[in-house]
Design a protein around this motif. Structure first.
Motif, PDB file in Angstrom:
ATOM      1  N   LYS A   6       0.866  -1.169   0.000  1.00  0.00           N
ATOM      2  CA  LYS A   6       0.000   0.000   0.000  1.00  0.00           C
ATOM      3  C   LYS A   6       0.906   1.223   0.000  1.00  0.00           C
ATOM      4  O   LYS A   6       1.633   1.462   0.953  1.00  0.00           O
ATOM      5  N   ILE A   7       0.838   1.995  -1.061  1.00  0.00           N
ATOM      6  CA  ILE A   7       1.649   3.192  -1.215  1.00  0.00           C
ATOM      7  C   ILE A   7       0.789   4.405  -0.854  1.00  0.00           C
ATOM      8  O   ILE A   7      -0.323   4.556  -1.368  1.00  0.00           O
ATOM      9  N   ALA A   8       1.298   5.258   0.032  1.00  0.00           N
ATOM     10  CA  ALA A   8       0.558   6.453   0.442  1.00  0.00           C
ATOM     11  C   ALA A   8       0.527   7.446  -0.715  1.00  0.00           C
ATOM     12  O   ALA A   8       1.564   7.823  -1.259  1.00  0.00           O
ATOM     13  N   ILE A   9      -0.679   7.881  -1.085  1.00  0.00           N
ATOM     14  CA  ILE A   9      -0.806   8.843  -2.178  1.00  0.00           C
ATOM     15  C   ILE A   9      -1.248  10.212  -1.685  1.00  0.00           C
ATOM     16  O   ILE A   9      -1.085  11.198  -2.385  1.00  0.00           O
ATOM     17  N   LYS A  10      -1.804  10.284  -0.462  1.00  0.00           N
ATOM     18  CA  LYS A  10      -2.231  11.576   0.082  1.00  0.00           C
ATOM     19  C   LYS A  10      -2.240  11.487   1.599  1.00  0.00           C
ATOM     20  O   LYS A  10      -2.782  10.562   2.176  1.00  0.00           O
ATOM     21  N   ASP A  11      -1.606  12.463   2.244  1.00  0.00           N
ATOM     22  CA  ASP A  11      -1.616  12.613   3.696  1.00  0.00           C
ATOM     23  C   ASP A  11      -2.187  13.985   4.017  1.00  0.00           C
ATOM     24  O   ASP A  11      -1.911  14.958   3.317  1.00  0.00           O
ATOM     25  N   ALA A  12      -2.954  14.035   5.079  1.00  0.00           N
ATOM     26  CA  ALA A  12      -3.480  15.326   5.517  1.00  0.00           C
ATOM     27  C   ALA A  12      -3.703  15.286   7.024  1.00  0.00           C
ATOM     28  O   ALA A  12      -4.124  14.262   7.571  1.00  0.00           O
ATOM     29  N   GLU A  13      -3.401  16.388   7.671  1.00  0.00           N
ATOM     30  CA  GLU A  13      -3.672  16.506   9.092  1.00  0.00           C
ATOM     31  C   GLU A  13      -4.981  17.257   9.256  1.00  0.00           C
ATOM     32  O   GLU A  13      -5.173  18.328   8.681  1.00  0.00           O
ATOM     33  N   ILE A  14      -5.880  16.681  10.037  1.00  0.00           N
ATOM     34  CA  ILE A  14      -7.186  17.307  10.247  1.00  0.00           C
ATOM     35  C   ILE A  14      -7.325  17.657  11.724  1.00  0.00           C
ATOM     36  O   ILE A  14      -6.678  17.062  12.587  1.00  0.00           O
ATOM     37  N   THR A  15      -8.162  18.637  12.001  1.00  0.00           N
ATOM     38  CA  THR A  15      -8.282  19.155  13.365  1.00  0.00           C
ATOM     39  C   THR A  15      -9.602  18.776  14.014  1.00  0.00           C
ATOM     40  O   THR A  15     -10.144  19.530  14.808  1.00  0.00           O
ATOM     41  N   ASN A  16     -10.086  17.603  13.697  1.00  0.00           N
ATOM     42  CA  ASN A  16     -11.294  17.117  14.347  1.00  0.00           C
ATOM     43  C   ASN A  16     -10.923  16.419  15.649  1.00  0.00           C
ATOM     44  O   ASN A  16      -9.792  15.989  15.835  1.00  0.00           O
ATOM     45  N   ASN A  17     -11.906  16.277  16.528  1.00  0.00           N
ATOM     46  CA  ASN A  17     -11.654  15.613  17.800  1.00  0.00           C
ATOM     47  C   ASN A  17     -11.590  14.106  17.615  1.00  0.00           C
ATOM     48  O   ASN A  17     -12.414  13.519  16.931  1.00  0.00           O
ATOM     49  N   CYS A  18     -10.624  13.511  18.304  1.00  0.00           N
ATOM     50  CA  CYS A  18     -10.503  12.051  18.322  1.00  0.00           C
ATOM     51  C   CYS A  18     -11.613  11.488  19.209  1.00  0.00           C
ATOM     52  O   CYS A  18     -11.797  11.959  20.336  1.00  0.00           O
ATOM     53  N   PRO A  19     -12.354  10.486  18.761  1.00  0.00           N
ATOM     54  CA  PRO A  19     -13.412   9.908  19.597  1.00  0.00           C
ATOM     55  C   PRO A  19     -12.871   9.161  20.820  1.00  0.00           C
ATOM     56  O   PRO A  19     -13.599   8.947  21.780  1.00  0.00           O
TER      57      PRO A  19
END
Length: 116
Positions: A6-19
């Motif tokens: 599995k090759i990573a094609i997109k990474d993004a950091e999001i600012t939602n709360n972890c459940p």
């Protein structure tokens, strides 16, 4: 034996709360499946995703998603452009192909020379 990666094609950091820990540092990663073999390398159209908390390192599965996480996921899912599906043959494949062609032509030549 074919190996799948599995090759990573997109990474993004999001600012939602972890459940799990309610921290606001989540990372969403999209992966594309690649198959490697001795004769070819194949890029498939299968794209998977993973949302992971950067503090507690837990994977957030779709069952635990909040509506905010779903909206952010849909947004980033539209932005992902996977590589084209393709098959690239290796050098070993071409060597075996050339040897097979040479063997067939030599067999036909010797057969025709033996007939006369």
């Amino acid at each position: 034996m074919a190996k799948d990666k599995k090759i990573a094609i997109k990474d993004a950091e999001i600012t939602n709360n972890c459940p799990e820990c309610f921290n606001q540092e989540l990372k969403i990663t999209f992966y594309q499946k690649h198959t490697y073999n001795a004769f070819y390398h194949k890029t498939t159209d299968e794209v998977t995703h993973e949302i992971k908390c950067k503090k507690c390192y837990s994977i957030i599965y779709p069952v635990n998603w909040t509506p905010d996480i779903e909206r952010v996921f849909e947004y980033y899912n539209k932005l992902v452009t996977p590589d084209k599906t393709s098959v690239r043959f290796t050098t070993l494949f071409f060597i075996i192909l050339i040897l097979a062609i040479c063997g067939v032509t030599a067999g036909v030549y010797f057969y025709l020379e033996g007939v006369k």
